[in-house]
Design an enzyme around this catalytic site. Sequence first.
Site, PDB file in Angstrom:
ATOM      1  N   CYS A   1       0.802  -1.232   0.000  1.00  0.00           N
ATOM      2  CA  CYS A   1       0.000   0.000   0.000  1.00  0.00           C
ATOM      3  C   CYS A   1       0.836   1.285   0.000  1.00  0.00           C
ATOM      4  CB  CYS A   1      -0.921   0.017   1.219  1.00  0.00           C
ATOM      5  SG  CYS A   1      -2.029  -1.376   1.263  1.00  0.00           S
TER       6      CYS A   1
HETATM    7  N1  LIG Z   1      -2.414  -6.002   2.080  1.00  0.00           N
HETATM    8  C1  LIG Z   1      -2.862  -4.971   2.755  1.00  0.00           C
HETATM    9  O1  LIG Z   1      -2.455  -4.741   3.879  1.00  0.00           O
HETATM   10  C2  LIG Z   1      -3.911  -4.047   2.186  1.00  0.00           C
HETATM   11  C3  LIG Z   1      -4.564  -3.157   3.066  1.00  0.00           C
HETATM   12  C4  LIG Z   1      -5.545  -2.313   2.566  1.00  0.00           C
HETATM   13  C5  LIG Z   1      -5.841  -2.336   1.209  1.00  0.00           C
HETATM   14  N2  LIG Z   1      -5.193  -3.179   0.371  1.00  0.00           N
HETATM   15  C6  LIG Z   1      -5.593  -3.173  -1.040  1.00  0.00           C
HETATM   16  O2  LIG Z   1      -6.405  -4.322  -1.285  1.00  0.00           O
HETATM   17  C7  LIG Z   1      -6.174  -4.816  -2.609  1.00  0.00           C
HETATM   18  C8  LIG Z   1      -5.770  -6.270  -2.556  1.00  0.00           C
HETATM   19  O3  LIG Z   1      -4.550  -6.380  -1.839  1.00  0.00           O
HETATM   20  P1  LIG Z   1      -4.039  -7.747  -1.218  1.00  0.00           P
HETATM   21  O4  LIG Z   1      -2.930  -7.363  -0.300  1.00  0.00           O
HETATM   22  O5  LIG Z   1      -5.156  -8.554  -0.688  1.00  0.00           O
HETATM   23  O6  LIG Z   1      -3.473  -8.456  -2.539  1.00  0.00           O
HETATM   24  P2  LIG Z   1      -3.090 -10.018  -2.704  1.00  0.00           P
HETATM   25  O7  LIG Z   1      -2.122 -10.068  -3.835  1.00  0.00           O
HETATM   26  O8  LIG Z   1      -2.724 -10.600  -1.388  1.00  0.00           O
HETATM   27  O9  LIG Z   1      -4.454 -10.685  -3.159  1.00  0.00           O
HETATM   28  C9  LIG Z   1      -5.078 -10.416  -4.366  1.00  0.00           C
HETATM   29  C10 LIG Z   1      -5.640 -11.725  -4.911  1.00  0.00           C
HETATM   30  O10 LIG Z   1      -6.392 -11.403  -6.102  1.00  0.00           O
HETATM   31  C11 LIG Z   1      -6.227 -12.480  -7.010  1.00  0.00           C
HETATM   32  N3  LIG Z   1      -6.613 -12.007  -8.344  1.00  0.00           N
HETATM   33  C12 LIG Z   1      -5.921 -11.230  -9.190  1.00  0.00           C
HETATM   34  N4  LIG Z   1      -6.661 -10.974 -10.289  1.00  0.00           N
HETATM   35  C13 LIG Z   1      -7.844 -11.599 -10.126  1.00  0.00           C
HETATM   36  C14 LIG Z   1      -9.018 -11.711 -10.919  1.00  0.00           C
HETATM   37  N5  LIG Z   1      -9.122 -11.094 -12.096  1.00  0.00           N
HETATM   38  N6  LIG Z   1     -10.026 -12.442 -10.436  1.00  0.00           N
HETATM   39  C15 LIG Z   1      -9.928 -13.075  -9.241  1.00  0.00           C
HETATM   40  N7  LIG Z   1      -8.845 -12.988  -8.450  1.00  0.00           N
HETATM   41  C16 LIG Z   1      -7.809 -12.267  -8.877  1.00  0.00           C
HETATM   42  C17 LIG Z   1      -4.778 -12.867  -6.841  1.00  0.00           C
HETATM   43  O11 LIG Z   1      -4.563 -14.184  -7.297  1.00  0.00           O
HETATM   44  C18 LIG Z   1      -4.592 -12.734  -5.322  1.00  0.00           C
HETATM   45  O12 LIG Z   1      -4.861 -13.951  -4.654  1.00  0.00           O
HETATM   46  C19 LIG Z   1      -5.133  -3.891  -3.222  1.00  0.00           C
HETATM   47  O13 LIG Z   1      -5.772  -2.872  -3.915  1.00  0.00           O
HETATM   48  C20 LIG Z   1      -4.442  -3.296  -1.999  1.00  0.00           C
HETATM   49  O14 LIG Z   1      -3.876  -2.031  -2.275  1.00  0.00           O
HETATM   50  C21 LIG Z   1      -4.245  -4.047   0.841  1.00  0.00           C
END
Ligand SMILES: NC(=O)c1ccc[n+]([C@@H]2O[C@H](COP(=O)([O-])OP(=O)(O)OC[C@H]3O[C@@H](n4cnc5c(N)ncnc54)[C@H](O)[C@@H]3O)[C@@H](O)[C@H]2O)c1
Length: 439
Positions: A272
């Site tokens: 992030c």
């Molecule tokens: N990790 C954090 O601490 C955090 C906190 C707040 C917000 N976010 C935001 O949340 C969002 C997700 O982050 P995350 O950390 O969970 O990412 P992540 O990479 O852990 O998980 C994302 C998942 O989405 C899947 N994916 C990708 N394309 C896809 C599709 N077309 N259909 C279905 N699944 C698909 C991937 O395989 C993966 O498992 C981002 O925008 C991030 O900025 C993350």
Amino acid sequence: MHQKLLQLIDSKQAKVGVVGLGYVGLPLIRAFANAGFKTIGYDVDQTKVKKLLAGESYIAHIPDTWIKEWIAGKTFEPTADMARLKEADAILICVPTPLNDSRDPDVSYIESTGRFIAKTLRPGQLVVLESTTYPGTTRDVLVPILNASGLTVGKDFFVAYSPEREDPGNPNYTASGIPKVVGGIDQASFELAHKLYSFAVVKTVPVSNCEVAEACKILENTYRAVNIALVNELKILFDRMGIDVWEVIDAAKTKPFGFQAFYPGPGLGGHCIPIDPFYLSWLARKYQLTTRFIEVAGEINIGMPMYVVNKVADALNDIGKPIRDSNICILGMAYKKDVDDPRESPSFELLEILLARGANVTYSDPHIPKLPKMRHHDVPEMSSRDLTPDFLGSQDCLLIATDHTAFDYESIVKHGRIVVDTRNATKLVKQGREKIRKA
Ligand SMILES: NC(=O)c1ccc[n+]([C@@H]2O[C@H](COP(=O)([O-])OP(=O)(O)OC[C@H]3O[C@@H](n4cnc5c(N)ncnc54)[C@H](O)[C@@H]3O)[C@@H](O)[C@H]2O)c1
């Protein structure tokens, strides 16, 4: 359509679908499962889905037992079959939003998810984007893709934005314990999303529209990036002046108002904080404006690994050694304390620079047993080393990059030759302090 879906939500009969079962999606499943909703989780990554179906978790703070319970109790169904998106009444999108190679927003994961949803979109579905992104993404990127289904937003289906505020590794807050900001594309969409989240989280925060909710998330993360840059810059200045920045911050935070403590480190990591502010800078350029704070903060934070390497060089110099051929162990590859997430971690930058300068580099991280492949780094195959007294003694320099609780700092300082500490992790160590160099 609106009333029918509202009733389904109100009676907890609505099926909640989460797209993207990562660090954000899986805890969100937990929040809705605990609230009594049936959930269905979608991920394009077959390996993740297979693990979940076998009752295995890949996220440290979600134990296997929970996954097994949810699956046995039929409150959670993981699937890689996107055709099943039609089964969910509410679809919450938690897919990645990285930067591309030229550091512009890459919303392609949102677009591809939108196309999957549009294929089976049916009247009476609510779609909520949770991925962090620039203001306008929901309305200008996601809605047109969904509209291509032939259905009409606000009448046949509904769209909202509600940013995720997950803080991995923080035992005080789970997804359901953090207030959730909710903005709708229109009033009907807002009401549905607001009602849905009110069952799963401690508090909902209604805002006027999707754009306010999107901007809110970017403000929160930009605030962190800028403040971390400020203390990183002051760390360099105070170091030259012989002042310990950590002691300064500890003293400053005793002020009961008007000051919030941020801590310096070897750079910025995670999915992030190093990324999201640049979503806003990119958008600002379209408005002929520059976000100077974001640019300056980025410049300072990106420069930190080099500052740390120079500190390592100075420390080695003190014992008459160059970086080349020195044994250097990096302690902590995860981007922050007690998590297993290596994304954007500055430790990889440190590894790369030290290897390029000819050091024999190893690492130790109890949360990352093997180094994963990284998007922006050429990572050699390496496994985490046990910090036995013999191993610690064999190193010329121990470089603390992440202050994991599991590290035994007394032992690290006792058996190490030199300890370069970027996190003030050794602050309580009494013996051997002359070996510690703060960086
Ligand atoms: N990790 C954090 O601490 C955090 C906190 C707040 C917000 N976010 C935001 O949340 C969002 C997700 O982050 P995350 O950390 O969970 O990412 P992540 O990479 O852990 O998980 C994302 C998942 O989405 C899947 N994916 C990708 N394309 C896809 C599709 N077309 N259909 C279905 N699944 C698909 C991937 O395989 C993966 O498992 C981002 O925008 C991030 O900025 C993350």
